[in-house]
Each structure stands twice: as structure tokens, then as C-alpha cells.
Design a protein around this motif. Structure first.
Motif, PDB file in Angstrom:
ATOM      1  N   UNK A  75      64.377  37.883 141.417  1.00 45.51           N
ATOM      2  CA  UNK A  75      65.690  37.312 141.720  1.00 45.51           C
ATOM      3  C   UNK A  75      65.947  37.125 143.216  1.00 45.51           C
ATOM      4  N   UNK A  76      65.537  38.063 144.106  1.00 47.51           N
ATOM      5  CA  UNK A  76      65.754  37.812 145.541  1.00 47.51           C
ATOM      6  C   UNK A  76      65.086  36.544 146.050  1.00 47.51           C
ATOM      7  N   UNK A  77      63.935  36.183 145.488  1.00 47.72           N
ATOM      8  CA  UNK A  77      63.289  34.936 145.895  1.00 47.72           C
ATOM      9  C   UNK A  77      64.180  33.738 145.559  1.00 47.72           C
ATOM     10  N   UNK A 112      55.424  33.080 139.376  1.00 44.54           N
ATOM     11  CA  UNK A 112      55.245  32.383 138.099  1.00 44.54           C
ATOM     12  C   UNK A 112      53.780  32.410 137.663  1.00 44.54           C
ATOM     13  N   UNK A 113      52.865  32.331 138.628  1.00 46.52           N
ATOM     14  CA  UNK A 113      51.437  32.323 138.298  1.00 46.52           C
ATOM     15  C   UNK A 113      50.967  33.674 137.761  1.00 46.52           C
ATOM     16  N   UNK A 114      51.434  34.762 138.363  1.00 45.99           N
ATOM     17  CA  UNK A 114      50.952  36.087 137.975  1.00 45.99           C
ATOM     18  C   UNK A 114      51.854  36.780 136.951  1.00 45.99           C
ATOM     19  N   UNK A 142      61.064  42.469 126.493  1.00 48.43           N
ATOM     20  CA  UNK A 142      61.308  41.039 126.427  1.00 48.43           C
ATOM     21  C   UNK A 142      60.266  40.287 127.235  1.00 48.43           C
ATOM     22  N   UNK A 143      59.900  39.099 126.764  1.00 43.71           N
ATOM     23  CA  UNK A 143      58.865  38.301 127.416  1.00 43.71           C
ATOM     24  C   UNK A 143      59.266  37.988 128.854  1.00 43.71           C
ATOM     25  N   UNK A 144      58.547  38.539 129.852  1.00 41.07           N
ATOM     26  CA  UNK A 144      58.925  38.307 131.255  1.00 41.07           C
ATOM     27  C   UNK A 144      58.836  36.834 131.649  1.00 41.07           C
ATOM     28  N   UNK A 145      57.876  36.118 131.102  1.00 39.24           N
ATOM     29  CA  UNK A 145      57.688  34.711 131.438  1.00 39.24           C
ATOM     30  C   UNK A 145      58.919  33.893 131.064  1.00 39.24           C
ATOM     31  N   UNK A 146      59.489  34.162 129.901  1.00 38.81           N
ATOM     32  CA  UNK A 146      60.680  33.428 129.472  1.00 38.81           C
ATOM     33  C   UNK A 146      61.877  33.767 130.353  1.00 38.81           C
ATOM     34  N   UNK A 147      61.991  35.035 130.742  1.00 37.20           N
ATOM     35  CA  UNK A 147      63.098  35.437 131.615  1.00 37.20           C
ATOM     36  C   UNK A 147      63.007  34.729 132.953  1.00 37.20           C
ATOM     37  N   UNK A 154      61.383  31.913 133.645  1.00 34.29           N
ATOM     38  CA  UNK A 154      61.625  30.482 133.460  1.00 34.29           C
ATOM     39  C   UNK A 154      63.110  30.188 133.316  1.00 34.29           C
ATOM     40  N   UNK A 155      63.828  31.060 132.606  1.00 37.54           N
ATOM     41  CA  UNK A 155      65.266  30.871 132.442  1.00 37.54           C
ATOM     42  C   UNK A 155      65.982  30.975 133.786  1.00 37.54           C
ATOM     43  N   UNK A 156      65.603  31.954 134.600  1.00 42.28           N
ATOM     44  CA  UNK A 156      66.212  32.101 135.918  1.00 42.28           C
ATOM     45  C   UNK A 156      65.879  30.909 136.816  1.00 42.28           C
ATOM     46  N   UNK A 157      64.635  30.417 136.724  1.00 39.04           N
ATOM     47  CA  UNK A 157      64.244  29.264 137.523  1.00 39.04           C
ATOM     48  C   UNK A 157      64.997  28.012 137.089  1.00 39.04           C
ATOM     49  N   UNK A 158      65.131  27.830 135.777  1.00 36.69           N
ATOM     50  CA  UNK A 158      65.878  26.679 135.264  1.00 36.69           C
ATOM     51  C   UNK A 158      67.341  26.748 135.684  1.00 36.69           C
ATOM     52  N   UNK A 159      67.898  27.958 135.696  1.00 38.56           N
ATOM     53  CA  UNK A 159      69.275  28.124 136.157  1.00 38.56           C
ATOM     54  C   UNK A 159      69.412  27.733 137.622  1.00 38.56           C
ATOM     55  N   UNK A 160      68.431  28.125 138.434  1.00 39.08           N
ATOM     56  CA  UNK A 160      68.430  27.745 139.849  1.00 39.08           C
ATOM     57  C   UNK A 160      68.407  26.232 140.002  1.00 39.08           C
ATOM     58  N   UNK A 161      67.514  25.576 139.275  1.00 39.66           N
ATOM     59  CA  UNK A 161      67.428  24.120 139.366  1.00 39.66           C
ATOM     60  C   UNK A 161      68.729  23.462 138.928  1.00 39.66           C
ATOM     61  N   UNK A 162      69.350  24.020 137.883  1.00 45.96           N
ATOM     62  CA  UNK A 162      70.619  23.477 137.412  1.00 45.96           C
ATOM     63  C   UNK A 162      71.716  23.611 138.467  1.00 45.96           C
TER      64      UNK A 162
END
Length: 257
Positions: A46-48, A89-91, A127-132, A134-142
Motif C-alpha cells: 500500500x505505501x507504494x 506484482x511480479x513476485x 486470501x489470495x494475495x494476487x487478487x488483493x 490487483x484490486x488495490x492497483x485497479x482502485x489506484x487506476x480508477x
């Protein structure tokens, strides 16, 4: 812009660039950790994201003002945060995994058969970390799309756009400086400064003070006011380091064990 040729102005300019880029490059240690371990353990995502939003906001503000310092510093900052985000996202693991927990109450969220297999083993399905992520990244883009749509389409007046964007950046930066207050409350509660970084506190103080002086020289309240909380919270951290020194911190945890 500041008057060229002044020694004080050049000193403030250099301080803003050096100290700010130094803070942004602190994430390189996380990047090295992710590359060496090929994991994102003990790295916060989240800080990133929040720093990326902050950089892009001030970059837009600097572009509207034709402020070269803001443009250079936040362009580099945004590029570094993008690098950190892509590495995370890669790791980041793509699948959910089992984690040890002190209780089994979370098993109620699983199917009965799966929960029955895990019962007594002290594990729960994370919970699947990848989905979390991606959701945070999509929120940022939005948020970025909505922000740019509002400031560049719904606010046609350049002066009004500059004022509103400056207010948004100022509020967002202040919220970032005040967000660690929960950690400060934890320090007082546990009488331990283990969760605080002394070098980061020094860097925050120097960076905030530099930008406050820069905003004062420009007579820009958005830059000046937004960085003042960084000075205040830094001095609070210094007081906590003085009240709960490292030696006392180690002794406290030894007594707890």
C-alpha cells in the motif's frame, strides 16, 4: 519560480532534490529483498500505491505551475514507485496459502469438509494475495482516471484547476504524514520503538523542512502547509526515541519473555 543565482535558493533547491530522492530510493532495499528472496514477505504494498498517487498529483501541480523542481523530483519518484509496484506484482504469490493462526475461528469461512481437515492443525486459508494487490492497483487506476477527468475536463479554468489540484495534493500529503500516528500510539502502549526507523525519521524531518522552506520562498501555501505535519510527527518520533531508548527497548522485551 525562485530567483536564480541566490545561494540560499540554490541550497534549498539542492536540499529538496537530494533529501526527497533519498526518501524515494528507500524502497530500493525492498526491491533488493524481493529479488533475492523472490517473494514479497515483510514488504508492504500500500505505501507504494499511496506514494505513487502523491507523486503523480504533485507532478501535475508542478506542470501547471511550470515548476521544474516539482517536475523533476516527482517524475523520478513516480518512476521508482512504478518500478516497486511492478516488482511486487511480479513476485506476489498467485495462489492462496495456508498460514498458522492462534485460533481456528476463521475456519467458519471455509466449506465444512475443508475446515474439518484443517481442524486441530492450527492453519487457515489466507486470501489470495494476487487478487488483493490487483484490486488495490485497479482502485489506484480508477482514482487517477477520476482525478484527471475532473481536473482536466470539468475545471477548464487554469487558475481554478491549479488551486483545486494544490488543495488535493496538500490534503493527500498531510494524510500520508499523519497515517503513522497509529504506530506512535502502539509505541506508547508497548513502550517500544522497535517499529520505528530512526534513519527514516531523520530523512522525513529533513525532507519536510526543505519543502516547507521551498514553499515559503515561493509563497505557496499548498507546498508549505502540506509538509509541516512531517516536521511535527518527526519531532514526536524523536521524543519517543528519547523516552524509550533502544537499550530500554531490549530490556523491556527481555522482561516480557
Amino acid at each position: 519560480m525562485m530567483e536564480a543565482g541566490g545561494f540560499l535558493d540554490s541550497l534549498i533547491y539542492g536540499a529538496c532534490v537530494i533529501f526527497t530522492l533519498g526518501m524515494f530510493s528507500a524502497g530500493l532495499s525492498d526491491l533488493r529483498h524481493m529479488r533475492m528472496t523472490r517473494s514479497v514477505d515483510n514488504v508492504q504494498f500500500l505505501p507504494f500505491l499511496t506514494t505513487e498517487v502523491n507523486n503523480l498529483g504533485w507532478l501535475s501541480y508542478g506542470a501547471l505551475k511550470a515548476d521544474g523542481i516539482l517536475i523533476v523530483v516527482n517524475t523520478v519518484g513516480a518512476a521508482l514507485q512504478t518500478l516497486y509496484i511492478l516488482a511486487y506484482l511480479h513476485y506476489c504469490p498467485r495462489k492462496a496459502r495456508l498460514v498458522a493462526l492462534p485460533s481456528l475461528r476463521c475456519l467458519c469461512c471455509l466449506p465444512w469438509a475443508s475446515a474439518n481437515k484443517l481442524r486441530g492443525k492450527g492453519f487457515c486459508l489466507q486470501q489470495n494475495p494476487w487478487r488483493v494487490v490487483l484490486l488495490q492497483t485497479a482502485t489506484l487506476l480508477g482514482v487517477l482516471l477520476l482525478g484527471y477527468g475532473y481536473f482536466w475536463l470539468l475545471v477548464p479554468n487554469p487558475e481554478a484547476r491549479l488551486q483545486q489540484l494544490g488543495l488535493f495534493c496538500s490534503v493527500f500529503t498531510i494524510s500520508m504524514y499523519l497515517s503513522p500516528l497509529a504506530d506512535l500510539a502502539k509505541v506508547i502502549q508497548t513502550k517500544s520503538t522497535q517499529c520505528l526507523s530512526y534513519p527514516l525519521t531523520i530523512a522525513t524531518l529533513l525532507t519536510s523542512a526543505s519543502w516547507c522552506l521551498y514553499g515559503f520562498r515561493l509563497r505557496d501555501p499548498y507546498i508549505m502547509v502540506s509538509n509541516f505535519p512531517g516536521i511535527v510527527t518527526s519531532f514526536i518520533r524523536f521524543w519517543l526515541f528519547w523516552k524509550y531508548p533502544q537499550e530500554q527497548d531490549r530490556n523491556y522485551w527481555l522482561l516480557q519473555t
